[in-house]
Design an enzyme around this catalytic site. Structure first.
Site, PDB file in Angstrom:
ATOM      1  N   GLY A 199       0.808  -1.231   0.000  1.00 19.26           N
ATOM      2  CA  GLY A 199       0.000   0.000   0.000  1.00 19.26           C
ATOM      3  C   GLY A 199       0.828   1.261   0.000  1.00 19.26           C
ATOM      4  O   GLY A 199       0.310   2.342   0.289  1.00 19.26           O
ATOM      5  N   SER A 200       2.101   1.144  -0.349  1.00 17.96           N
ATOM      6  CA  SER A 200       3.040   2.266  -0.266  1.00 17.96           C
ATOM      7  C   SER A 200       2.507   3.556  -0.890  1.00 17.96           C
ATOM      8  O   SER A 200       2.164   3.599  -2.075  1.00 17.96           O
ATOM      9  CB  SER A 200       4.346   1.865  -0.964  1.00 17.96           C
TER      10      SER A 200
END
Ligand SMILES: *Cc1c(COP(=O)(O)O)cnc(C)c1O
Length: 367
Positions: free
Chosen positions: A87-88
């Protein structure tokens, strides 16, 4: 519109040495949170609105990309390679802003627990045309990245511009040296008193490192309260010290002496107790703080980063430690809605290895 940034107006020679392109809307606002500050009995409470650092997609990573993408473009690279968790925010932001510079983006990602923002960021990256890959561990990710690079000469594609996780190379960190000088300008203009403490989330450590170096350059001895939100192996005291050393080296001795390092580190207070045991996990205490901010302020916090910085702040206030303090919460999470960036892209457009994130419907407390 200002035509230069505080880092370059203060050190004009850096403007010749450091690549930079404008992607942000700077300076970001500094906003009093008077109601909540009174409720928590804090001397003075303010937010630095990096959540609105850029139109469309803000947050702390866009500041770093102003330097990193400029470097990639200057070096004639066609592609950037980034690392992070699935989910960076950095991978999503790099895909988005890289594409606008005509750069392809390869995101090499590590697994994390599924949540709304993970799904959204994956789709944002894909919608911006990024190639997404995931491996189950750091060593396997490294092997996969090297394998990808080894293929390049055979396919006639040049090597990409490598960016470490979170954009926290010494060059990326310069963005937060600049951000601290930007704050110093706002203090000078009377928009905010000199803060005793600045609360900020610490992941890849670049934001904290840059702020601490920049505050030192501005002659401010504000304490940076760095709330660790990743496992210790990704954010250790030693890693932070090493990163600050490399930033000092990059800036050069005409900007900051090597001898200043202990003093810079001495102004950082690393806080361990709000991590919650797993990256991305939102402890109940943090969910409550996020609700409190939603009720009392215009800020929308995330549970992985900014919510944890706010949790430390609220806990300190409740202990009575902030009664006479001027306090800033540095808001690092993008506040703009992601759906316009995702458009019609769905899970079907992602590689199969990401499908699991869309199987279970977990809802984040924030979003
Ligand atoms: C990456 C990130 C941080 C942490 O910044 P680092 O420079 O990686 O320490 C904080 N908040 C948000 C929302 C982020 O995405």
């Amino acid at each position: 519109m200002v035509d230069t940034i505080p880092l370059f107006s203060r050190y004009p020679r850096l403007a010749d040495r450091l690549p930079y392109m404008s992607l942000c809307e700077l300076p970001t606002a500094i906003e009093p949170l008077a109601g909540l500050g009174q409720l928590l009995q804090i001397g003075g409470l303010y937010a630095k609105r990096d959540d609105r650092s850029a139109a469309g997609y803000g947050g702390n990573k866009v500041r770093k990309l102003e330097f990193l993408l400029a470097d990639a473009v200057q070096k004639n690279r066609r592609e950037v390679l980034t690392f992070g968790f699935a989910g960076s925010n950095f991978a999503a932001a790099t895909a988005l802003y890289g594409r606008r510079q005509g750069l392809d983006c390869l995101s090499m990602l590590l697994p994390q627990s599924p949540s709304d923002y993970v799904r959204s960021n994956l789709l944002v990256g894909r919608a911006a045309g990024a190639t997404l890959m995931q491996s189950p561990s750091v060593p396997r990710l490294a092997v996969r990245a090297l394998w990808q690079m080894a293929q390049r000469p055979f396919s006639g594609r040049p090597l990409p511009y490598w960016i470490p996780a979170g954009g926290s190379s010494p060059l990326g960190v310069c963005a937060y040296v600049n951000a601290a000088l930007e704050l110093a300008g706002q203090i000078e203009a009377g928009e905010v008193p000199v803060p005793d403490r600045i609360y900020v989330a610490m992941g890849s450590m670049g934001t904290v490192a840059g702020l601490a170096v920049g505050l030192h350059l501005a002659g401010l001895d504000s304490r940076v309260v760095a709330v660790r939100v990743v496992e210790k192996r990704f954010a250790s005291a030693r890693g932070l010290s090493d990163l600050i050393g490399r930033v000092i080296d990059l800036l050069g001795s005409d900007v900051v002496s090597r001898g200043a390092k202990p003093q810079i580190i001495g102004n950082i207070e690393v806080r361990e107790e709000y991590f919650g045991g797993e990256y991305g996990h939102v402890p109940a205490e943090t969910a409550i703080v996020m609700e409190q901010f939603a009720a009392e302020t215009a800020l929308r916090l995330d549970g992985t980063y900014s919510g944890k910085a706010a949790t430390a702040l609220v806990a300190d206030a409740k202990k009575g430690a902030l009664g006479d303090q001027q306090v800033i919460l540095w808001h690092t999470f993008n506040c703009h809605p992601l759906q316009p960036l995702i458009g019609s892209i769905t899970v079907r457009d992602l590689p199969a290895e990401f499908r699991d994130y869309f199987q279970t419907q977990v809802t984040d407390p924030s979003i």
